[in-house]
Write an enzyme that holds these catalytic residues in place. Structure first.
Site, PDB file in Angstrom:
ATOM      1  CG  LEU A  89      42.802  -6.712  66.510  1.00  0.00           C
ATOM      2  CD1 LEU A  89      41.505  -6.512  66.761  1.00  0.00           C
ATOM      3  CD2 LEU A  89      43.541  -7.673  67.605  1.00  0.00           C
TER       4      LEU A  89
ATOM      5  CG  LEU B 121      62.119  -4.773  55.572  1.00  0.00           C
ATOM      6  CD1 LEU B 121      63.519  -5.304  56.625  1.00  0.00           C
ATOM      7  CD2 LEU B 121      62.057  -3.369  54.885  1.00  0.00           C
TER       8      LEU B 121
ATOM      9  CB  CYS C  96      44.194  -1.660  57.610  1.00  0.00           C
ATOM     10  SG  CYS C  96      43.046  -2.334  58.527  1.00  0.00           S
TER      11      CYS C  96
END
Ligand code: UGA
Length: 449
Positions: free
Chosen positions: A154, A269, A279
């Protein structure tokens, strides 16, 4: 199916809420009693779009309950999702003490067999340890525990939509019995039998994501390998952006054209201030550490991490070049959260920028649609405003640190009349350099002429 979710942080709440919305009975528990009291009172402790409405609905339908009594929650579920934090230690290694603590709770409180699922992001080989810990802490050999890994993919800000419309659901199991349970849990998602709060009955019609069944070791590796690859992509784009600046090319044009090759893809990008959040930074550290422990030197990932850390230096080069002396300058920060649509400020580049500006003697005023309250607690010596235009009043420079839509749509003509100097240093490449120039701004961004 009766499910228990241990840990009501971001992953636990989204998982619990969405599985309840998919028709399961979900029991949520957390050692933080205040958090449980908030949830019982109908308040959601984190900001995530659609989460409050699905929780409200699940409570009304009797599909979700909250308790601070871990034992009660453990006994209530046949399947237990472990969703506790795995923060980084000084060495970069993931701190698994919360997982160990939960294993002890499960082993001592369970009265019947359980399938115990790692949902928290954990390094490979944690499943093996978890299985051992459950057996070691169990008082009786009558209660049997199976372990599975079910990493989450997620993204904060779009987590509810991601849960209901996954590209893939990865499930690492030891045997067919556990695989069958996991299939049953995710059947409503794969068969689209749920009320989707994001699309209100008009979900995109493309086929649902694939359920990938693997070994536990592979599932654990898939999670870290995926996040690390995305982080590599971002750092790659950032190095290309530095090159563009030296050569006089435009990174937006370069990465757009590169991404049209389906083998590369246009996402992740985007050059700028680099990646933050809880994370990527911690996962790549944990992955580098894990690789080291088994004798693999993940040089490539170390470079990606180094490039990311240097983004703030690159930004300060721009700030210094434009402002010359930083001491005494009034600087407006647009965006505190590590990315748009979240109030999460963990490892947010904006906070590093602010701390450095304060160290160098700047006067900082800042705004963010969601993250002011959290930032105020860790950096009190900044003037915070809800209104971006108030934030820009009297500023010598505006620094864009988060890509909120609100900032993308700012009326710079109006902002310009409020600022002391028309100077924008954009860490997220939100505006057209040409348009900003036409409005009379000195405008600096990443990798664009
Ligand atoms: C990330 C992954 O995208 C999820 O798949 C994963 O489940 C999650 O981590 C997790 O492990 O829990 P998240 O941290 O919510 O999700 O945020 P992303 O959207 O991936 O963005 C991460 C950071 O990279 C942000 O600071 C963002 O601004 C930055 N970024 C992203 C860039 O600098 N450039 C890009 O092109 C894309």
């Amino acid at each position: 199916m009766r499910l228990t979710v241990i840990g009501c942080g971001y992953v636990g709440l989204v998982t619990g809420a969405c599985l309840a919305a998919a028709g399961h009975d979900v029991h949520c528990t957390d050692i933080d009693e205040k958090r449980i009291d908030m949830l019982k009172a109908g308040q959601v402790p984190i900001y995530e779009e659609h989460l409050d409405e699905i929780l409200k609905r699940a409570v009304a339908e009797g599909k979700i309950s909250y308790t601070a009594d871990t034992g009660e929650a453990i006994r209530a579920g046949d399947v237990i999702f472990i969703c506790v934090g795995t923060p980084p230690k000084e060495s970069g290694e993931a701190d698994l003490s919360a997982i160990d603590h939960v294993a002890r709770e499960i082993a001592t409180q369970a009265r019947g067999p359980k399938l115990v699922i790692e949902k928290s992001t954990v390094p490979a080989l944690t499943g093996v340890q978890l299985q051992k810990a459950l057996a070691a802490y169990s008082r009786t050999s009558d209660v049997k525990f199976e372990v599975a890994s079910n990493p989450e993919f997620l993204r904060e800000g779009t987590a509810v939509g991601d849960f209901f419309h996954p590209d893939r659901i990865v499930v690492g199991v030891e045997n067919e019995k556990s695989a069958a349970v996991m299939r049953e849990i995710y059947a409503p998602i794969l068969e689209r039998k749920f009320h989707c709060p994001v699309h209100q009955g008009k979900c995109p019609t493309e086929t649902a994501g694939e359920l990938v069944i693997t070994t536990i070791n592979s599932a654990e590796l898939i999670k870290h390998a995926s996040n690390s690859f995305l982080a590599l992509k971002i750092s790659y784009a950032n190095v290309i952006s530095d090159l563009c600046e030296r050569i006089g090319a435009d990174v937006e044009q370069v990465t757009h054209a590169m991404g049209l090759d389906p083998r590369i893809g246009t996402q992740f990008l985007k050059a700028g201030l680099g990646f933050g959040g809880f994370c990527f930074p911690k996962d790549i550290q944990a992955f580098i550490h894990l690789a080291g422990t088994v004798g693999v030197d993940f040089e490539m990932l170390k470079a990606a991490e180094r490039v990311n850390k240097q983004r703030i230096d690159r930004y300060f080069d721009k700030i210094r070049k434009a402002l010359w002396v930083i001491r005494g300058k009034r600087v407006a920060i647009l965006g505190l959260a590590f990315k748009a649509n979240t109030d999460d400020i963990r490892f947010a580049p904006a906070l590093d920028v602010i701390r450095r500006l304060l160290d160098e003697g700047a006067e900082v005023q800042a705004t963010d649609p969601e993250a002011i309250a959290k930032t105020k607690m860790v950096i009190p010596d900044v003037k915070y405003y809800d209104d971006p235009y108030e934030t820009l009043r009297g500023a010598d420079a505006a620094l864009v640190c988060t890509e909120w839509k609100l900032f993308r749509e700012l009326d710079w003509e109006r902002a310009g009349t409020l600022m002391t100097r028309r100077l924008v240093i954009d860490g997220r490449n939100l505006y057209s350099p040409k348009k900003m120039q036409e409005l009379g701004f000195e405008y600096y961004s990443f990798g664009r002429p």
